[in-house]
Structure formats: structure tokens, C-alpha cells
Design a protein around this motif. Structure first.
Motif, PDB file in Angstrom:
ATOM      1  N   ASN A 191      52.214  43.607  44.645  1.00 13.39           N
ATOM      2  CA  ASN A 191      51.956  42.507  43.404  1.00 13.39           C
ATOM      3  C   ASN A 191      50.716  41.697  44.189  1.00 13.39           C
ATOM      4  O   ASN A 191      50.223  42.133  45.255  1.00 13.39           O
ATOM      5  CB  ASN A 191      53.125  41.979  42.860  1.00 13.39           C
ATOM      6  N   ASP A 192      50.777  40.663  43.487  1.00  9.82           N
ATOM      7  CA  ASP A 192      49.584  39.730  44.040  1.00  9.82           C
ATOM      8  C   ASP A 192      50.078  39.158  45.210  1.00  9.82           C
ATOM      9  O   ASP A 192      49.285  38.434  46.081  1.00  9.82           O
ATOM     10  CB  ASP A 192      49.338  38.455  42.948  1.00  9.82           C
ATOM     11  N   ASP A 193      51.424  39.098  45.705  1.00  9.97           N
ATOM     12  CA  ASP A 193      51.738  38.318  46.967  1.00  9.97           C
ATOM     13  C   ASP A 193      52.292  39.062  47.996  1.00  9.97           C
ATOM     14  O   ASP A 193      52.153  38.609  48.946  1.00  9.97           O
ATOM     15  CB  ASP A 193      52.825  37.195  46.651  1.00  9.97           C
TER      16      ASP A 193
END
Length: 129
Positions: free
Chosen positions: A77-79
Motif C-alpha cells: 500500500n502507500d505505507d
């Protein structure tokens, strides 16, 4: 009375504003030097690092903040990303902990198999000529 009292000499009213400016001028100059030599380059470096982290994709070879070198197996994901550090050994790493991208992969083609076969035929024709 043998000792005469000492009196401080009063400053002129008009010279007080200019005197105040000259006392703050070195502080202003120091701030300007710090801005151009320290603050501005650091902001530029942070912006470049943030852009590099946003561009990380599968297949990129990276170095983590802990010094582990691996290949991005999957962008979770984005993290966080999944990094393969050895054959069959995958770890999840926070995206912010990536310190450097050693090598980038080419972006994957977003087409169907038929389009890929057509592209291969075109390259074969060019090679023949």
C-alpha cells in the motif's frame, strides 16, 4: 563630598531607530546565510527523497535505512512494500525506511497479450530489415 555623581549621556531621539537597525542587521544576515546554505538545500533534498519513495515499484533494487539491500517484490500500500532480501525471504518494510533506490525497472506495459505479440512482430520485422 569628594565624589561627584556621574550622569549617563542621553542618546538622540532620531538616531535611536537607525541604531536599532544596525544592531539587528548581523542577525538578519546570519539568518539569510543559514537559509541559503542549510535550510533550502535540505528542503530540496527532502522533496527529491519523497518523489523517489513515491516512484518505487516492483522490481526496483533498494537499500533500507538499516542497510539491507533487496528487491521490491510487491507494493502493499502507500505505507509499506514487500522486499525480497534473499531467495524466498520476503520482509515488509515501511516505505519511509527506504533510503536509496539502486536500480530501477522499466514500467510494465499495460496492454493485453495480443498487443504484446503485435509489438514483438513489429520488432522482429525491424530486425530483419
Amino acid at each position: 563630598m569628594l565624589i561627584s555623581p556621574a550622569f549617563a549621556q542621553g542618546a538622540g531621539g532620531a538616531a535611536g531607530g537607525a541604531d536599532m537597525l544596525t544592531s539587528f542587521l548581523p542577525l538578519i544576515l546570519i539568518f539569510v546565510v543559514f537559509y541559503f546554505l542549510l535550510i533550502r538545500p535540505q528542503q530540496k533534498k527532502q522533496k527529491e527523497h519523497k518523489a523517489m519513495l513515491a516512484a518505487v515499484r516492483r522490481g526496483d533494487k533498494i537499500v533500507t535505512a538499516g542497510g539491507i539491500i533487496g528487491t521490491v517484490a510487491k507494493v502493499v500500500n502507500d505505507d509499506e512494500v514487500s522486499v525480497e532480501i534473499a531467495d524466498g525471504v520476503k520482509v515488509k518494510v515501511a516505505r519511509g525506511m527506504i533510503s536509496n533506490v539502486l536500480s530501477r525497472t522499466e514500467p510494465a506495459k499495460g496492454g493485453s497479450d495480443a498487443e504484446d505479440k503485435a509489438d514483438e512482430k513489429k520488432t522482429e520485422e525491424v530486425k530483419k530489415d
